[in-house]
Design a protein around this motif. Sequence first.
Motif, short mmCIF file in Angstrom:
data_model
loop_
_atom_site.label_atom_id
_atom_site.label_comp_id
_atom_site.label_asym_id
_atom_site.label_seq_id
_atom_site.Cartn_x
_atom_site.Cartn_y
_atom_site.Cartn_z
N GLU A 8 43.33 53.19 34.09
CA GLU A 8 43.49 53.18 35.55
C GLU A 8 44.68 53.79 35.94
O GLU A 8 44.64 54.49 36.92
N ALA A 9 45.94 53.43 35.67
CA ALA A 9 47.16 54.20 35.93
C ALA A 9 47.22 55.56 35.64
O ALA A 9 46.44 56.03 34.77
N PRO A 10 47.84 56.67 36.44
CA PRO A 10 47.96 57.94 35.86
C PRO A 10 48.45 58.31 34.51
O PRO A 10 47.69 59.36 33.92
N PHE A 11 49.39 57.63 34.17
CA PHE A 11 49.87 57.79 32.50
C PHE A 11 48.79 57.36 31.48
O PHE A 11 48.70 58.04 30.68
N GLU A 12 47.94 56.46 32.00
CA GLU A 12 46.95 55.81 30.94
C GLU A 12 45.94 57.21 30.96
O GLU A 12 45.22 57.63 29.98
N ARG A 13 45.62 57.78 32.09
CA ARG A 13 44.57 58.88 32.03
C ARG A 13 45.11 60.08 31.45
O ARG A 13 44.21 60.76 30.78
N VAL A 14 46.42 60.50 31.54
CA VAL A 14 46.95 61.38 30.62
C VAL A 14 46.81 61.23 29.25
O VAL A 14 46.43 61.97 28.39
N ALA A 15 47.25 59.97 28.91
CA ALA A 15 47.04 59.62 27.58
C ALA A 15 45.79 59.66 26.88
O ALA A 15 45.41 60.34 25.72
N THR A 16 45.01 59.20 27.61
CA THR A 16 43.23 59.22 27.38
C THR A 16 42.94 60.81 27.17
O THR A 16 42.22 60.96 26.12
N ARG A 17 43.41 61.58 27.93
CA ARG A 17 42.94 63.08 27.80
C ARG A 17 43.38 63.51 26.52
O ARG A 17 42.81 64.39 25.71
N ILE A 18 44.85 63.28 26.27
CA ILE A 18 45.46 63.94 25.30
C ILE A 18 44.80 63.28 23.75
O ILE A 18 44.57 63.91 22.81
N ARG A 19 44.71 62.01 23.86
CA ARG A 19 43.67 61.44 22.84
C ARG A 19 42.57 62.02 22.54
O ARG A 19 42.00 62.20 21.27
N SER A 20 41.52 62.66 23.40
CA SER A 20 40.43 63.25 23.48
C SER A 20 40.71 64.62 22.67
O SER A 20 39.91 64.94 21.85
N ARG A 21 41.84 65.23 23.15
CA ARG A 21 42.08 66.39 22.49
C ARG A 21 42.47 66.42 21.03
O ARG A 21 42.17 67.10 19.94
N ILE A 22 43.07 64.95 20.52
CA ILE A 22 43.20 64.93 19.23
C ILE A 22 42.26 64.44 18.68
O ILE A 22 41.70 64.92 17.15
N LEU A 23 41.24 63.73 18.91
CA LEU A 23 40.11 63.34 18.20
C LEU A 23 39.12 64.36 18.07
O LEU A 23 38.43 64.66 16.98
N SER A 24 39.05 65.43 18.95
CA SER A 24 38.29 66.61 18.88
C SER A 24 38.83 67.67 17.86
O SER A 24 38.25 68.55 17.58
N GLY A 25 40.10 67.51 17.58
CA GLY A 25 40.63 68.39 16.50
C GLY A 25 41.54 69.47 17.36
O GLY A 25 42.10 70.35 16.77
N ASP A 26 41.51 69.42 18.71
CA ASP A 26 42.19 70.55 19.38
C ASP A 26 43.47 70.31 19.03
O ASP A 26 44.43 71.45 19.19
N LEU A 27 44.04 69.31 18.96
CA LEU A 27 45.47 69.02 18.30
C LEU A 27 45.66 68.39 17.02
O LEU A 27 45.21 67.13 16.81
N PRO A 28 45.83 69.24 16.18
CA PRO A 28 45.35 68.79 14.60
C PRO A 28 46.33 67.81 14.13
O PRO A 28 47.64 67.81 14.57
N ASP A 29 46.16 67.29 13.23
CA ASP A 29 46.88 66.06 12.50
C ASP A 29 48.24 66.91 11.92
O ASP A 29 48.02 67.85 11.06
N GLY A 30 49.37 66.20 12.34
CA GLY A 30 50.42 66.68 11.73
C GLY A 30 51.01 68.10 12.55
O GLY A 30 52.32 68.51 12.17
N SER A 31 50.55 68.40 13.43
CA SER A 31 51.04 69.42 14.44
C SER A 31 52.03 68.90 15.23
O SER A 31 52.16 67.72 15.55
N VAL A 32 52.85 69.64 15.73
CA VAL A 32 54.05 69.30 16.62
C VAL A 32 53.39 69.02 18.11
O VAL A 32 52.61 69.75 18.60
N ALA A 33 53.91 67.77 18.50
CA ALA A 33 53.12 67.31 19.81
C ALA A 33 53.85 67.93 20.95
O ALA A 33 54.91 68.41 20.82
#
Length: 618
Positions: free
Chosen positions: A454-479
Amino acid sequence: MSTADTAAAPARGTRTRGGPRGGHGARRNRPRGSIDRLASGSLRVRVDAGADPITGKRHRPTIIISPGPDDEHQAEVALTRLLNQVDEQRHPKAKVDIAHLVLKYQDERKAARTTIEKDGGLIARHIIPYIGAKSATKDARKTIRALYKDCQRCRHHCTNKNWIEHRTPRKHECDPRCRKHRCEGLSNNTIRKIHAILSGAYTMAMAEWEWWSVNPIDGLAPPSFEKTDPVPPSTTEAAAIVNEAFRRALAWGVLLFIAMISGARRGEVVALRRRHHDPVKKVLYLREAIAQLDETNELIEKGIKNEIARHIVLDDASNQLLIDYWAALDAAASEAGHDLDDDAFFFSLEPDHSTPLQPRSVTQRYRRMTRAMGLDTQLKCLRHFNATELIAAGVDIRTVAGRLGHGGGGSTTLRFYAAWASEAHQRAAGDLAARLPELPAMLDRVERAKTAPEAPFERVATRIRSRILSGDLPDGSVAPSTKEIAATYDVAVGTAHRAADLLRQWGMLSAGGRGKRPLILSPGPQQPTPEPIEEGQLEAIAALKALPRPLDLELLHLGRTVKAFTAEADPADAGQLARLLRGAVRRHTAGADADIGDFELIVRFSGEPAVVTVFASL
């Protein structure tokens, strides 16, 4: 000497106005007003306003004009104003103080004896000692307004706070109840009673005594009413009160039971006589009331409040209780050699029931009993309880007002006892809630943000989470840093900080440290413990995996659900999901240009609440 005092020729330095029209003899030549030059140089303006109705002396309103270059013109203006006031009967005809006014009002007003006595106490304590010597006309509003303000400050009108408030005026040994004075004002409702006395006195002086034609305190408003918040006992507490009363004495139990079912006032209950109960019609009549005077404790019988005689219809059980009660009273009176007639009081300490109970003793006994039970309530709350139960039962407000003896068709009930209606609404809400199906457990805020941000920060976090789940941001990489998140998603740095905190709560971002950037933590697929597979099932399982399954799909635009639909696809096939996502976006935007990166697809197996995956085209 002014010619206003004599019919002789005016003295030197005196100017007069002509006398009134008509009249005979000396009155024809009597001047109505004069302007005199005094020895001090000031000008005295005086008019003849007739005879004072109280003293019989001539009433001559006077104004003094200070000496100056324009004093004669000011004197002429003042003389004209005074003469106009006399002609229009706007000038007071009597010089009286407030004490004389209110005492005469008390003597001539028509009111119940108890009302006269209670108002007399307010006059003696708050009016006469502090403003009694003040003029009833000059600066009357200012004087009375100052009294109200002082009453709100301290009910004792103290000028010295260093004194002891003794528990009794009698000779005694002081104990903790005798304490140092602390200012405590009168309630607004008490001050309104004082205002009613003063307002009634001024109105009577104007309308009946004709002391003035314009009310000197017209427009003076008292303090507003204090909102009452009656708290009636609950049904459990009411049952406990009645049971305890019957345990102590039969008459005491019947008294409280009648007060509870009838909603009658204290004086009305103790005034009940045998003739007021009709066992055939099953009716209890309320016709009189007993009042107890403050000074002498004398009991007087008076008419019912608001002169609204009423009757209370009884149910069969209540009617039978009163029949049995009178049978017990007749038996006890017969043993004492008495015969109870129709004038016998319901409740009395005398064997022949010839005198009623004292109302104050009833209140004191009730207070002692309820305190012993651990309840903080008052006798009048039984009246509140009656009204609450009637409203809760759906009885209309006019009927409730009639049973309580309120005038105005229920306006008094609503104005002063709105808390009863509120109590009924609360009970209605509770009854409704008891009949509703059980509510589902509320989703935790942190978990809810994953699927319904609902809140803007939640939407941003959800989009980053999608990138992590899809592998765009791999495990162990610098955030990405908060500044990078803010720039990428066009949000404030504070919003980026909150999004990073939410990712940490999801376990997708490490805490980091001093001089260390946080790392991406991919949750990875959770592999359930495999069950033993029998021979011959491998081919069936492989065929099942190859077939597309019905899916419940939810299209999100910037974290908000915009469309829901179903389709058959393999949730592990990114190509199939991409086609479904593009088709859903195209239908939602009606072919308009849109950034597909702002859309996500939540995937669930049909009929199952668990989210299989969140797909985004990156």
